[in-house]
Design an enzyme around this catalytic site. Structure first.
Site, PDB file in Angstrom:
ATOM      1  N   ARG A  17       0.805  -1.222   0.000  1.00 34.93           N
ATOM      2  CA  ARG A  17       0.000   0.000   0.000  1.00 34.93           C
ATOM      3  C   ARG A  17       0.842   1.279   0.000  1.00 34.93           C
ATOM      4  NH1 ARG A  17      -4.036   0.044   4.674  1.00 34.93           N
ATOM      5  NH2 ARG A  17      -2.763  -1.603   5.565  1.00 34.93           N
ATOM      6  N   ASN A 182      -4.574  -3.820  19.996  1.00 29.83           N
ATOM      7  CA  ASN A 182      -3.222  -4.359  20.160  1.00 29.83           C
ATOM      8  C   ASN A 182      -2.238  -3.602  19.264  1.00 29.83           C
ATOM      9  OD1 ASN A 182      -0.982  -6.056  20.377  1.00 29.83           O
ATOM     10  ND2 ASN A 182      -1.766  -7.463  18.813  1.00 29.83           N
ATOM     11  N   ARG A 342      29.894  22.709  -3.901  1.00 34.02           N
ATOM     12  CA  ARG A 342      29.682  21.349  -4.390  1.00 34.02           C
ATOM     13  C   ARG A 342      30.667  20.380  -3.735  1.00 34.02           C
ATOM     14  NH1 ARG A 342      30.095  22.134 -10.507  1.00 34.02           N
ATOM     15  NH2 ARG A 342      29.973  19.868 -10.432  1.00 34.02           N
ATOM     16  N   ASN A 386      43.189  36.818  -2.373  1.00 33.91           N
ATOM     17  CA  ASN A 386      41.944  37.510  -2.703  1.00 33.91           C
ATOM     18  C   ASN A 386      41.614  37.288  -4.172  1.00 33.91           C
ATOM     19  OD1 ASN A 386      39.960  39.865  -1.753  1.00 33.91           O
ATOM     20  ND2 ASN A 386      40.563  40.197  -3.883  1.00 33.91           N
TER      21      ASN A 386
HETATM   22  C1  UD1 Z   1      -0.999  -7.425  13.792  1.00 32.60           C
HETATM   23  C2  UD1 Z   1      -1.670  -8.048  15.011  1.00 32.60           C
HETATM   24  C3  UD1 Z   1      -2.811  -7.165  15.459  1.00 32.60           C
HETATM   25  C4  UD1 Z   1      -2.306  -5.779  15.759  1.00 32.60           C
HETATM   26  C5  UD1 Z   1      -1.563  -5.220  14.569  1.00 32.60           C
HETATM   27  C6  UD1 Z   1      -0.904  -3.923  14.932  1.00 32.60           C
HETATM   28  C7  UD1 Z   1      -1.414 -10.449  14.612  1.00 32.60           C
HETATM   29  C8  UD1 Z   1      -2.115 -11.694  14.238  1.00 32.60           C
HETATM   30  N1  UD1 Z   1      -2.170  -9.349  14.641  1.00 32.60           N
HETATM   31  O1  UD1 Z   1      -1.978  -7.374  12.783  1.00 32.60           O
HETATM   32  O2  UD1 Z   1      -3.427  -7.716  16.610  1.00 32.60           O
HETATM   33  O3  UD1 Z   1      -3.384  -4.943  16.109  1.00 32.60           O
HETATM   34  O4  UD1 Z   1      -0.541  -6.120  14.131  1.00 32.60           O
HETATM   35  O5  UD1 Z   1      -0.373  -3.328  13.805  1.00 32.60           O
HETATM   36  O6  UD1 Z   1      -0.239 -10.465  14.906  1.00 32.60           O
HETATM   37  N2  UD1 Z   1       4.922  -9.946   9.382  1.00 32.60           N
HETATM   38  C9  UD1 Z   1       5.915 -10.828   9.079  1.00 32.60           C
HETATM   39  N3  UD1 Z   1       5.561 -12.086   8.660  1.00 32.60           N
HETATM   40  C10 UD1 Z   1       4.287 -12.471   8.549  1.00 32.60           C
HETATM   41  C11 UD1 Z   1       3.262 -11.554   8.868  1.00 32.60           C
HETATM   42  C12 UD1 Z   1       3.630 -10.296   9.276  1.00 32.60           C
HETATM   43  O7  UD1 Z   1       7.097 -10.510   9.166  1.00 32.60           O
HETATM   44  O8  UD1 Z   1       4.068 -13.636   8.170  1.00 32.60           O
HETATM   45  C13 UD1 Z   1       5.304  -8.598   9.836  1.00 32.60           C
HETATM   46  C14 UD1 Z   1       4.818  -7.514   8.920  1.00 32.60           C
HETATM   47  O9  UD1 Z   1       5.825  -7.175   7.975  1.00 32.60           O
HETATM   48  C15 UD1 Z   1       4.580  -6.371   9.890  1.00 32.60           C
HETATM   49  C16 UD1 Z   1       4.200  -7.078  11.183  1.00 32.60           C
HETATM   50  O10 UD1 Z   1       4.661  -8.396  11.063  1.00 32.60           O
HETATM   51  O11 UD1 Z   1       5.754  -5.622  10.137  1.00 32.60           O
HETATM   52  C17 UD1 Z   1       2.712  -7.051  11.431  1.00 32.60           C
HETATM   53  O12 UD1 Z   1       2.082  -7.737  10.383  1.00 32.60           O
HETATM   54  P1  UD1 Z   1       0.696  -7.277   9.811  1.00 32.60           P
HETATM   55  O13 UD1 Z   1       0.301  -8.202   8.722  1.00 32.60           O
HETATM   56  O14 UD1 Z   1       0.735  -5.832   9.502  1.00 32.60           O
HETATM   57  O15 UD1 Z   1      -0.203  -7.542  11.077  1.00 32.60           O
HETATM   58  P2  UD1 Z   1      -1.702  -7.253  11.209  1.00 32.60           P
HETATM   59  O16 UD1 Z   1      -2.468  -8.331  10.548  1.00 32.60           O
HETATM   60  O17 UD1 Z   1      -1.970  -5.876  10.819  1.00 32.60           O
END
Ligand code: UD1
Ligand code: CA
Length: 467
Positions: A17, A182, A342, A386
């Site tokens: 996004r 959370n 520069r 100068n």
């Molecule tokens: C997660 C939480 C949610 C919380 C939210 C806050 C879970 C199931 N849910 O949701 O409760 O409110 O964060 O922002 O944890 N990532 C990985 N590998 C994966 C999935 C995610 O590295 O397989 C990383 C993503 O890059 C990101 C972070 O984990 O930095 C959070 O992942 P994201 O998919 O944004 O979590 P949410 O579903 O939004």
């Protein structure tokens, strides 16, 4: 004995996004990337709490770029490890990859889980969580906050028996109405995580392994409600990236102000996170200071000046609308207004660069004056020399650049040029409007211009009148 802690920064996500050609952890914010702020907060936290900590970034999408960046930035000083999560099966799976690829982390006392896209979290927030974990003698803490619009977040369900987290997709209407959410920032006792992580399944609406399943009513875990929702803003869109950048900018300017930097209008100042500015320096409106820039005490940064990857020593005056890039301005020099410095330029102590002067790859010793309308490239100029108005080093022959060397205490008259390569000695005098192509020994005088011819009364032959 010091407590040991392993921090997993979840950075495997794609971040589509954001519409950047970069992986999300490398999205730029105030001169750093998003993930740098997570690393910095953790390093500060380890230090502040005297913890023996290590950091592992869980990478996946464009992992070479993320790992390359972190290695380049922290590699030499901080030991940052990497764990690859091959498929993004959820946050619990990401943490499994962390333990799997780095088995030693299983032996550490605590495990922190942090995201790579929450740059406003600071050491103090992590410390609050740790205090709760230790004082309450529990197994895990999750940072929570009240969201104006809780959409997309896991909801915090508090009951008599404890608390648990329900992801939006799995939530009933009642649970969706809960505003406490959370943040995704947790500290656990490592033993507790290891006991439960393998049992987490993917029987939910997303089919993902939820790390939030580690929070169950009957587990000894607490939610810690933070007052400020802003702290946990995650960056998913360009709008959020701009929002956090603005917060970071205000924070940075505030830190500088506390350290004795005076802003005429800090709202208009864009100072990158890593830029250092000394006490007593005054920042006029619309100043930009970027990258790896160090500005000394007692400096004036004039309106609209732009300083990039440069060193500016104490007492320097950078006058309005000057642009400095990869250069070094020594103490008490003055530059501008409208000067362009520069890369690889050194301006000596007490030297003066005036308006519409461009300097490139040039070393000026102490007290050199180039006050007006000149181009000086690939040159060395000695002390107290100068340079008059409108001087040009003709340094380029169409294929190669050549060097101009001018000694100390020399006077170069206005509207002169040096055709490089050429050397002019100390204590020389170049008459105005000369083109110097041959070397000059110390103490030499040179003049090279057409002789003046004057004919009395002859001007009327050339003066035109309109018909
Ligand atoms: C997660 C939480 C949610 C919380 C939210 C806050 C879970 C199931 N849910 O949701 O409760 O409110 O964060 O922002 O944890 N990532 C990985 N590998 C994966 C999935 C995610 O590295 O397989 C990383 C993503 O890059 C990101 C972070 O984990 O930095 C959070 O992942 P994201 O998919 O944004 O979590 P949410 O579903 O939004
Ligand atoms: Ca001329």
């Amino acid at each position: 004995m010091k407590k040991t802690v392993g921090a997993a920064i979840l950075a495997a996500g794609q971040g589509t996004r954001l519409k950047l050609s970069l992986p999300k952890p490398l999205a730029p914010a105030l001169g750093l990337t998003l993930v740098d702020y997570s690393v910095n907060a953790l390093l500060d936290f380890f230090k502040e709490n005297e913890l023996e900590g290590e950091i592992t970034a869980v990478t996946g999408h464009m992992r070479e770029r993320v790992e390359g960046h972190l290695t380049a930035r922290y590699g030499a000083t901080e030991n940052i490890r990497f764990a690859v999560q091959k498929k993004q099966l959820g946050t619990a799976d990401a943490l499994r990859s962390y333990f799997f690829e780095n088995p030693k982390s299983k032996e550490l006392d605590y495990t922190i889980v942090m995201c790579a896209d929450t740059p406003l979290i600071r050491e103090s927030d992590l410390s609050i969580l740790l205090t709760e974990l230790e004082n309450a003698e529990i197994n895990g803490v999750a940072a929570t906050f009240i969201a104006g619009n809780p959409k997309g977040y896991g909801r915090i369900v508090r009951g008599d028996q404890g608390f648990h987290i329900v992801e939006e997709k799995d939530a009933s209407i009642d649970i969706r109405n809960i505003k406490e959410v959370n943040s995704g920032l947790y500290i656990f006792k490592t033993d507790f995580v290891l006991e439960h992580l393998d049992k987490v399944d993917c029987k939910n609406k997303s089919g993902e392994f939820y790390l939030t399943d580690l929070f169950q009513d009957h587990f000894a875990v607490h939610p810690v409600l933070f007052e400020s929702a802003e702290t946990f803003v995650g960056v998913n869109t360009l709008e959020q990236l701009e929002f956090v950048s603005e917060k970071l900018r205000i924070e940075k300017n505030g830190l500088l102000r506390e350290a004795g930097v005076r802003f005429l209008d800090s709202k208009s100042a864009y100072i990158d996170w890593d830029v250092q500015i000394g006490e007593g320096t005054v920042v006029y409106p619309n100043v930009i200071a970027e990258g790896n820039t160090v500005i000394g005490p007692g400096v004036k940064l004039g309106a609209g000046s732009i300083v990039t990857n440069s060193k500016v020593e104490s007492g320097v005056e950078v006058k309005a609308y000057s642009v400095l890039e990869e250069c070094h301005i020594k103490a008490d020099a003055a530059v501008g207004p409208f000067a362009r410095l520069r890369p690889k330029s050194v301006v000596g102590e007490e030297s003066k660069i005036g308006n519409f002067v461009e300097i490139k790859n040039t070393v000026l010793q102490r007290g050199v004056k180039i006050s007006h309308l000149s181009y000086v490239g690939d040159a060395e100029i000695g002390e107290e020399t100068n340079i008059g108005c409108g001087f040009i080093t003709c340094n380029y022959d169409g294929a190669n650049k050549h060097k101009t060397i001018i000694g100390k205490n020399t006077f170069i008259g206005s509207d002169s040029q040096t055709v490089a390569p050429v050397t002019i000695g100390d204590n020389c005098f170049v008459a105005s409007s000369s083109t110097i192509t041959n070397p000059m020994k110390n103490g030499a005088f040179a003049i090279s211009r057409g002789k003046q011819v004057t004919k009395d009364g002859m001007a009327k032959r050339f003066l035109k009148t309109k018909k």
